[in-house]
Design a protein around this motif. Structure first.
Motif, PDB file in Angstrom:
ATOM      1  N   ALA A  36       0.860  -1.217  -0.059  1.00 40.10           N
ATOM      2  CA  ALA A  36      -0.058  -0.099  -0.093  1.00 40.10           C
ATOM      3  C   ALA A  36       0.962   1.163  -0.039  1.00 40.10           C
ATOM      4  CB  ALA A  36      -0.767   0.150   1.070  1.00 40.10           C
ATOM      5  N   GLN A  37       0.275   2.231  -0.477  1.00 44.36           N
ATOM      6  CA  GLN A  37       1.453   3.480  -0.765  1.00 44.36           C
ATOM      7  C   GLN A  37       0.359   4.763  -1.072  1.00 44.36           C
ATOM      8  OE1 GLN A  37       5.508   3.776  -2.479  1.00 44.36           O
ATOM      9  NE2 GLN A  37       4.265   3.857  -4.145  1.00 44.36           N
ATOM     10  N   VAL A  73       5.352  10.142   1.814  1.00 42.74           N
ATOM     11  CA  VAL A  73       4.523   9.018   1.289  1.00 42.74           C
ATOM     12  C   VAL A  73       4.540   8.047   2.553  1.00 42.74           C
ATOM     13  CG1 VAL A  73       4.946   7.142  -0.368  1.00 42.74           C
ATOM     14  CG2 VAL A  73       5.740   9.225  -1.078  1.00 42.74           C
ATOM     15  N   VAL A  74       3.232   7.626   2.720  1.00 35.72           N
ATOM     16  CA  VAL A  74       2.975   6.444   3.595  1.00 35.72           C
ATOM     17  C   VAL A  74       2.795   5.033   3.028  1.00 35.72           C
ATOM     18  CG1 VAL A  74       1.896   8.120   5.462  1.00 35.72           C
ATOM     19  CG2 VAL A  74       0.641   6.973   3.716  1.00 35.72           C
ATOM     20  N   GLN A  75       3.349   4.090   3.516  1.00 35.00           N
ATOM     21  CA  GLN A  75       3.441   2.784   3.003  1.00 35.00           C
ATOM     22  C   GLN A  75       3.245   1.800   3.940  1.00 35.00           C
ATOM     23  OE1 GLN A  75       7.626   2.984   2.085  1.00 35.00           O
ATOM     24  NE2 GLN A  75       7.021   3.331  -0.422  1.00 35.00           N
ATOM     25  N   VAL A  76       2.417   0.556   3.406  1.00 32.66           N
ATOM     26  CA  VAL A  76       2.559  -0.587   4.094  1.00 32.66           C
ATOM     27  C   VAL A  76       3.642  -1.583   3.326  1.00 32.66           C
ATOM     28  CG1 VAL A  76       1.163  -2.537   4.950  1.00 32.66           C
ATOM     29  CG2 VAL A  76       0.283  -0.123   4.990  1.00 32.66           C
ATOM     30  N   GLN A 126       0.685  -2.040  13.835  1.00 34.95           N
ATOM     31  CA  GLN A 126      -0.830  -2.148  13.677  1.00 34.95           C
ATOM     32  C   GLN A 126      -1.602  -0.792  13.899  1.00 34.95           C
ATOM     33  OE1 GLN A 126      -2.427  -5.016  16.401  1.00 34.95           O
ATOM     34  NE2 GLN A 126      -3.709  -5.724  14.905  1.00 34.95           N
ATOM     35  N   VAL A 127      -1.106  -0.151  14.722  1.00 33.90           N
ATOM     36  CA  VAL A 127      -1.653   1.280  14.953  1.00 33.90           C
ATOM     37  C   VAL A 127      -1.281   2.287  14.068  1.00 33.90           C
ATOM     38  CG1 VAL A 127      -1.768   3.263  16.777  1.00 33.90           C
ATOM     39  CG2 VAL A 127      -1.627   0.873  17.592  1.00 33.90           C
ATOM     40  N   PHE A 133      -4.259   3.671   6.532  1.00 27.09           N
ATOM     41  CA  PHE A 133      -4.927   2.796   5.908  1.00 27.09           C
ATOM     42  C   PHE A 133      -5.943   1.848   6.254  1.00 27.09           C
ATOM     43  CE2 PHE A 133      -0.504   3.331   4.320  1.00 27.09           C
ATOM     44  CZ  PHE A 133      -0.593   3.734   3.023  1.00 27.09           C
ATOM     45  N   SER A 134      -6.865   1.621   5.591  1.00 30.35           N
ATOM     46  CA  SER A 134      -8.038   0.675   5.856  1.00 30.35           C
ATOM     47  C   SER A 134      -7.830  -0.696   5.231  1.00 30.35           C
ATOM     48  CB  SER A 134      -9.537   1.328   6.013  1.00 30.35           C
ATOM     49  OG  SER A 134      -9.649   1.713   4.741  1.00 30.35           O
ATOM     50  N   GLY A 135      -8.461  -1.477   5.601  1.00 31.61           N
ATOM     51  CA  GLY A 135      -8.367  -2.892   4.890  1.00 31.61           C
ATOM     52  C   GLY A 135      -8.350  -3.132   3.486  1.00 31.61           C
ATOM     53  N   ASN A 136      -9.450  -2.427   2.644  1.00 32.99           N
ATOM     54  CA  ASN A 136      -9.144  -2.317   1.204  1.00 32.99           C
ATOM     55  C   ASN A 136      -8.059  -1.715   0.579  1.00 32.99           C
ATOM     56  OD1 ASN A 136     -11.701  -3.788   1.327  1.00 32.99           O
ATOM     57  ND2 ASN A 136     -12.790  -1.878   0.818  1.00 32.99           N
ATOM     58  N   ASP A 137      -7.436  -0.986   1.210  1.00 30.27           N
ATOM     59  CA  ASP A 137      -6.249  -0.002   0.755  1.00 30.27           C
ATOM     60  C   ASP A 137      -5.091  -0.935   0.527  1.00 30.27           C
ATOM     61  OD1 ASP A 137      -7.771   2.150   0.832  1.00 30.27           O
ATOM     62  OD2 ASP A 137      -7.167   2.847   2.915  1.00 30.27           O
TER      63      ASP A 137
END
Ligand code: GDP
Length: 140
Positions: A36-37, A73-76, A126-127, A133-137
């Motif tokens: 995710a980004q 840029v926020v990422q998972v 997790q926090v 981001f939420s699940g679908n992202d």
């Protein structure tokens, strides 16, 4: 080893210097997947909440100002042992102490402009992920 997710930020010094692609290449070369980004301009409130644990520290004001000074840029990131692996790839908080080849050694300007953030534990990951981001992202 377990597949984990961690939260990453490419900080304002990275977006300002047009280094997001170079940092993403380092992330991917390290075996982490960007699942995710999003490029965002953090609000003051978001930055204060995000770094709330440092509220009493003398550098808190400076830290918040630096995080809202330009887009981030926020990422998972996902991968085996992703939380510890990313911390290793990032390098020490102060680039003067960062190991050769790490993102902070290669790109960071100072402890305040140190190019990247990465979660330090599963609970914080997790926090932090949930703050942006939420699940679908997140598509792994
Ligand atoms: P990190 O997990 O390696 O990012 O480090 P910390 O959680 O300890 O600190 C959060 C962020 O605050 C760091 O990435 C730095 O950008 C900033 N920071 C930490 N210590 C200092 C300091 O002494 N001075 C300044 N200006 N910023 C600091």
């Amino acid at each position: 080893m377990a597949i984990e997710r961690t939260f990453s930020i490419l900080k304002p010094d990275a977006t300002r210097r047009n280094l997001t692609g170079a940092v993403n290449a380092a992330i991917e070369e390290a075996g982490l997947r960007i699942v995710a980004q999003r490029r965002v301009r953090m609000t003051r409130e978001q930055a204060e909440t995000f770094y709330g644990v440092h509220r009493e520290r003398p550098f808190f004001g400076e830290l918040v100002e630096s995080m809202i000074a330009a887009p981030v840029v926020v990422q998972v990131l996902e991968g085996e042992n992703a939380i510890a692996r990313y911390r290793e790839v990032m390098g020490a908080t102060n680039p003067a102490n960062a190991a050769d080849g790490t993102i902070r050694k290669r790109f960071a300007l100072s402890v305040g402009e140190n190019t990247v953030h990465g979660s330090d534990a599963p609970e914080t990951a997790q926090v932090e992920i949930a703050q942006f981001f939420s699940g679908n992202d997140i598509v792994g």
